[in-house]
Design a protein around this motif. Structure first.
Motif, PDB file in Angstrom:
ATOM      1  N   GLY A   1     -74.677  41.856 -63.040  1.00 35.42           N
ATOM      2  CA  GLY A   1     -75.893  42.641 -62.979  1.00 35.42           C
ATOM      3  C   GLY A   1     -75.584  44.006 -62.387  1.00 35.42           C
ATOM      4  O   GLY A   1     -74.602  44.648 -62.729  1.00 35.42           O
ATOM      5  N   GLY A   2     -76.403  44.459 -61.454  1.00 32.38           N
ATOM      6  CA  GLY A   2     -76.139  45.725 -60.779  1.00 32.38           C
ATOM      7  C   GLY A   2     -75.166  45.588 -59.636  1.00 32.38           C
ATOM      8  O   GLY A   2     -74.799  46.584 -58.996  1.00 32.38           O
ATOM      9  N   ALA A   3     -74.737  44.357 -59.358  1.00 31.32           N
ATOM     10  CA  ALA A   3     -73.781  44.082 -58.295  1.00 31.32           C
ATOM     11  C   ALA A   3     -72.414  43.779 -58.902  1.00 31.32           C
ATOM     12  O   ALA A   3     -72.224  43.850 -60.113  1.00 31.32           O
ATOM     13  N   PHE A   4     -71.458  43.444 -58.030  1.00 29.61           N
ATOM     14  CA  PHE A   4     -70.150  43.017 -58.523  1.00 29.61           C
ATOM     15  C   PHE A   4     -69.593  41.969 -57.571  1.00 29.61           C
ATOM     16  O   PHE A   4     -70.061  41.806 -56.446  1.00 29.61           O
ATOM     17  N   VAL A   5     -68.576  41.251 -58.036  1.00 30.03           N
ATOM     18  CA  VAL A   5     -67.947  40.188 -57.256  1.00 30.03           C
ATOM     19  C   VAL A   5     -66.481  40.541 -57.057  1.00 30.03           C
ATOM     20  O   VAL A   5     -65.762  40.833 -58.021  1.00 30.03           O
ATOM     21  N   TYR A   6     -66.050  40.548 -55.800  1.00 23.56           N
ATOM     22  CA  TYR A   6     -64.630  40.707 -55.500  1.00 23.56           C
ATOM     23  C   TYR A   6     -63.979  39.329 -55.566  1.00 23.56           C
ATOM     24  O   TYR A   6     -64.461  38.380 -54.955  1.00 23.56           O
ATOM     25  N   GLU A   7     -62.851  39.222 -56.278  1.00 24.85           N
ATOM     26  CA  GLU A   7     -62.198  37.933 -56.460  1.00 24.85           C
ATOM     27  C   GLU A   7     -60.877  37.819 -55.701  1.00 24.85           C
ATOM     28  O   GLU A   7     -60.635  36.835 -54.991  1.00 24.85           O
ATOM     29  N   THR A   8     -59.996  38.788 -55.839  1.00 26.49           N
ATOM     30  CA  THR A   8     -58.705  38.699 -55.162  1.00 26.49           C
ATOM     31  C   THR A   8     -58.028  40.065 -55.185  1.00 26.49           C
ATOM     32  O   THR A   8     -58.478  40.983 -55.875  1.00 26.49           O
ATOM     33  N   ARG A   9     -56.952  40.175 -54.440  1.00 28.15           N
ATOM     34  CA  ARG A   9     -56.169  41.395 -54.396  1.00 28.15           C
ATOM     35  C   ARG A   9     -55.067  41.339 -55.446  1.00 28.15           C
ATOM     36  O   ARG A   9     -54.338  40.338 -55.532  1.00 28.15           O
ATOM     37  N   ALA A  10     -54.957  42.378 -56.219  1.00 24.09           N
ATOM     38  CA  ALA A  10     -53.879  42.438 -57.194  1.00 24.09           C
ATOM     39  C   ALA A  10     -52.555  42.729 -56.488  1.00 24.09           C
ATOM     40  O   ALA A  10     -52.519  43.258 -55.385  1.00 24.09           O
ATOM     41  N   GLY A  11     -51.465  42.358 -57.142  1.00 23.92           N
ATOM     42  CA  GLY A  11     -50.156  42.678 -56.595  1.00 23.92           C
ATOM     43  C   GLY A  11     -49.708  41.712 -55.516  1.00 23.92           C
ATOM     44  O   GLY A  11     -50.197  40.594 -55.403  1.00 23.92           O
ATOM     45  N   ASP A  12     -48.830  42.181 -54.694  1.00 24.76           N
ATOM     46  CA  ASP A  12     -48.165  41.312 -53.728  1.00 24.76           C
ATOM     47  C   ASP A  12     -48.636  41.484 -52.293  1.00 24.76           C
ATOM     48  O   ASP A  12     -48.067  40.873 -51.386  1.00 24.76           O
ATOM     49  N   ALA A  13     -49.617  42.338 -52.044  1.00 27.94           N
ATOM     50  CA  ALA A  13     -50.065  42.549 -50.676  1.00 27.94           C
ATOM     51  C   ALA A  13     -50.583  41.241 -50.078  1.00 27.94           C
ATOM     52  O   ALA A  13     -51.160  40.411 -50.771  1.00 27.94           O
ATOM     53  N   MET A  14     -50.329  41.073 -48.787  1.00 28.24           N
ATOM     54  CA  MET A  14     -50.726  39.851 -48.087  1.00 28.24           C
ATOM     55  C   MET A  14     -51.856  40.174 -47.105  1.00 28.24           C
ATOM     56  O   MET A  14     -51.866  41.237 -46.484  1.00 28.24           O
ATOM     57  N   ARG A  15     -52.786  39.251 -46.942  1.00 28.00           N
ATOM     58  CA  ARG A  15     -53.855  39.393 -45.959  1.00 28.00           C
ATOM     59  C   ARG A  15     -53.490  38.530 -44.758  1.00 28.00           C
ATOM     60  O   ARG A  15     -53.574  37.309 -44.804  1.00 28.00           O
ATOM     61  N   LEU A  16     -53.074  39.183 -43.690  1.00 25.40           N
ATOM     62  CA  LEU A  16     -52.631  38.470 -42.490  1.00 25.40           C
ATOM     63  C   LEU A  16     -53.418  38.961 -41.286  1.00 25.40           C
ATOM     64  O   LEU A  16     -53.514  40.169 -41.063  1.00 25.40           O
ATOM     65  N   GLY A  17     -53.970  38.026 -40.504  1.00 26.28           N
ATOM     66  CA  GLY A  17     -54.696  38.411 -39.304  1.00 26.28           C
ATOM     67  C   GLY A  17     -55.851  39.340 -39.590  1.00 26.28           C
ATOM     68  O   GLY A  17     -56.263  40.119 -38.731  1.00 26.28           O
ATOM     69  N   GLY A  18     -56.397  39.275 -40.810  1.00 23.45           N
ATOM     70  CA  GLY A  18     -57.503  40.145 -41.169  1.00 23.45           C
ATOM     71  C   GLY A  18     -57.077  41.509 -41.681  1.00 23.45           C
ATOM     72  O   GLY A  18     -57.921  42.334 -42.005  1.00 23.45           O
ATOM     73  N   PHE A  19     -55.758  41.762 -41.771  1.00 24.12           N
ATOM     74  CA  PHE A  19     -55.268  43.059 -42.223  1.00 24.12           C
ATOM     75  C   PHE A  19     -54.445  42.884 -43.491  1.00 24.12           C
ATOM     76  O   PHE A  19     -53.757  41.885 -43.671  1.00 24.12           O
ATOM     77  N   LEU A  20     -54.530  43.891 -44.363  1.00 27.30           N
ATOM     78  CA  LEU A  20     -53.707  43.885 -45.567  1.00 27.30           C
ATOM     79  C   LEU A  20     -52.320  44.392 -45.199  1.00 27.30           C
ATOM     80  O   LEU A  20     -52.174  45.471 -44.628  1.00 27.30           O
ATOM     81  N   VAL A  21     -51.296  43.610 -45.519  1.00 25.88           N
ATOM     82  CA  VAL A  21     -49.933  43.919 -45.090  1.00 25.88           C
ATOM     83  C   VAL A  21     -49.021  43.941 -46.309  1.00 25.88           C
ATOM     84  O   VAL A  21     -49.047  43.025 -47.135  1.00 25.88           O
ATOM     85  N   ALA A  22     -48.200  44.961 -46.417  1.00 24.55           N
ATOM     86  CA  ALA A  22     -47.214  45.025 -47.492  1.00 24.55           C
ATOM     87  C   ALA A  22     -45.994  44.201 -47.109  1.00 24.55           C
ATOM     88  O   ALA A  22     -45.446  44.384 -46.020  1.00 24.55           O
ATOM     89  N   PRO A  23     -45.524  43.288 -47.981  1.00 22.32           N
ATOM     90  CA  PRO A  23     -44.332  42.500 -47.665  1.00 22.32           C
ATOM     91  C   PRO A  23     -43.130  43.370 -47.319  1.00 22.32           C
ATOM     92  O   PRO A  23     -42.340  43.035 -46.435  1.00 22.32           O
ATOM     93  N   GLY A  24     -42.992  44.508 -48.010  1.00 24.46           N
ATOM     94  CA  GLY A  24     -41.841  45.367 -47.782  1.00 24.46           C
ATOM     95  C   GLY A  24     -41.725  45.874 -46.359  1.00 24.46           C
ATOM     96  O   GLY A  24     -40.619  46.146 -45.878  1.00 24.46           O
TER      97      GLY A  24
END
Length: 524
Positions: free
Chosen positions: A405-428
């Motif tokens: 509708g006029g809203a949207f749904v977030y499903e997941t993060r693309a790529g390899d970034a990790m969500r750790l401790g509430g923060f998005l973290v690059a593996p590199g």
């Protein structure tokens, strides 16, 4: 909107605002007092040689000095680089070097954080632009740089001339994305203030009827955006210097708090401390980011106990609280990430990642956003900025979702970034620190679900004698925030790879499977 209406200072000019504007650990700060502190801080910054275009790094917990520094920088045309209080030496050095900060404002210590000890592990040659430290709450700290006391509120300094360009950079957030270290996301007064006012309007905030518990760190967009939104509304903000469940519970229960924002784990901890059936009779909206497994079950329990959770969406680039669920949504829809954009001028579309065409309603793809809250670009990184913006001006979020509708749904993060401790973290970022350790030739890091929490697991290839996990972990603890420390470090002979048209690629999915199998095989 008139230019002056989109300045940070315009947020505190309401004639109908509630007073106090803030309560820091129970200490009230009125709007007039805060405006005075911001002006005093601008004079102090100017006395330290800070002017238009200069960067001041702020490494503080939530305190009035943090906000005063931001408003003061805006007055001077200077820029604040927000430093995460959970950062350690490698991360702080990276941010200082990337931002070119001339001045770093710190406190000597806070609970278990020894800021001076962390700084001692940073080589002066790694941050050549840094000239001076300013210490809040102490006269000085032992360091390689000269330090002064932050005495803006106590000592008179000559008034500083104000600049009025609200489109200059004023705040830098860090974001990892999928590159080695954090990029710096640049916002202006206009992007911050206009979004704050959009949040206040969309949430229909009233100075007389609403109050915020600010329990998220100001160094991140989630904490800063929610704070500025309530300042724009003229509502009172009760501030925790750093999150702890017990004081959060006390404020929620005793001060008629109507709104709060945080992670699912924060709200889980608060609920766990009380047996009362409905302990928060005044709560109306608790916007939450779902980082842990079991968040749907948490939302159902919280709803039954009068703690209404609302899913939302945001990023450093488009700011937090970009969108949120509505009370009129079905419960299952309301708690999903995404929601309805705060600004009526925001546009959200989804692009099919396979065809490259715009996706219709209900079809998943990459979320693209155009909105007044969008960032100016990545600081001193035009290449990354150009890569992130489409030809017609939409930000490529790197997130997967679908329109509803006029809203949207977030499903997941693309790529390899990790969500750790509430923060998005690059593996590199973690991999490079591992590769700098003695005995490590190469490293790969993946995220797994470990006892209900997202944790990272590292695989390393030895250079000579296999390194011991405890030695590597000890080294990483000196260099990285605790949530980035691998829960397991496995030594392997080689990484699983696959050949593609673009070269040999590491099979991260295979590594995740191996990690989970090894953990499952451990003695209980």
């Amino acid at each position: 909107m008139h230019a002056d209406d989109a300045s940070l200072h315009s947020l505190i000019e309401s004639d109908t605002a509630a007073d106090p504007a803030f309560l820091f650990d129970g200490t009230p700060v009125s709007r007039a007092e805060f405006a005075r502190k911001a002006e005093q801080t601008a004079a102090w910054l100017a006395a330290q040689g800070i002017g238009k275009g200069d960067v001041v790094a702020v490494w503080l917990v939530n305190r009035v000095e943090w906000i005063a520094l931001l408003f003061a920088a805006a007055r001077l045309g200077a820029i604040v680089a927000a430093v995460n209080t959970r950062y350690r030496s490698a991360e702080v050095a990276h941010l200082l070097k990337l931002s070119g900060a001339k001045l770093l404002v710190i406190e000597a210590a806070f609970r278990s954080i020894d800021f001076a000890a962390i700084l001692a592990d940073i080589a002066k040659t790694d941050v050549p632009a840094l000239q001076q430290l300013a210490v809040v709450g102490a006269d000085a700290v032992p360091a390689q740089w000269p330090s002064v006391r932050f005495d803006a509120f106590d000592k008179h300094y000559p008034p500083a001339p104000a600049q009025h360009d609200i489109d200059l950079p004023v705040l830098l957030y860090t974001t990892s994305g999928t590159t080695k270290g954090p990029k710096l996301v640049t916002h202006s007064q206009r992007t911050l203030a206009s979004h704050a006012k959009a949040v206040a309007k969309a949430l229909q905030l009233s100075p007389q009827r609403h109050a915020l518990l600010a329990m998220l760190p100001f160094c991140g967009t989630f904490g800063m955006t929610s704070l500025l939104g309530f300042v724009a509304a003229g509502a009172t903000v009760h501030v925790l210097d750093a999150f702890e469940a017990a004081p959060a519970l006390k404020i929620l229960a005793e001060h008629k708090i109507t709104h709060s924002f945080g992670s699912d784990e924060m709200f889980r901890r608060i609920l766990a401390l009380t047996d009362a059936r409905r302990p928060f009779p005044h709560l109306q909206v608790c916007g939450f980011a779902a980082f842990q497994p079991g968040w749907r079950e948490l939302a159902a329990e919280a709803e039954a106990r009068g703690l209404p959770l609302f899913g939302l969406y945001g990023s450093s680039e488009v700011q937090a609280l970009f969108s949120i669920g509505r009370a009129s949504d079905a419960f299952a829809d309301r708690i999903e990430g995404g929601g309805w954009p705060m600004s009526p001028d925001a546009k959200v579309r989804v692009r099919d990642t396979e065809t490259g065409e715009l996706a219709p309603q209900g079809v998943s793809g990459e979320i693209e956003i155009s909105a007044p809250s969008c960032f100016l670009g990545y600081f001193n990184n035009p290449q990354a900025t150009g890569d992130a913006i489409t030809a017609d001006g939409f930000f490529r979020t790197g997130d997967i979702g679908r329109l509803r509708g006029g809203a949207f749904v977030y499903e997941t993060r693309a790529g390899d970034a990790m969500r750790l401790g509430g923060f998005l973290v690059a593996p590199g970022e973690i991999e490079d620190e591992l590769k700098s350790c003695a005995g490590v030739a190469d490293a790969q890091v993946v995220a797994v679900d470990l006892k209900g929490q997202a944790r990272c697991v590292a695989f390393v290839i030895a250079a000579g004698a296999p390194p011991r996990q405890e030695v590597l972990t000890a080294r990483l603890r000196q260099r990285l925030a605790g949530y980035k420390i691998p829960a397991r470090i496995y030594v392997v002979d080689a990484f699983p790879v696959t050949d593609s048209a673009n070269g040999v690629k590491i099979q991260r999915a295979k590594l995740r499977t191996i990690a989970m199998e090894r953990i499952a095989a451990e003695p209980s």
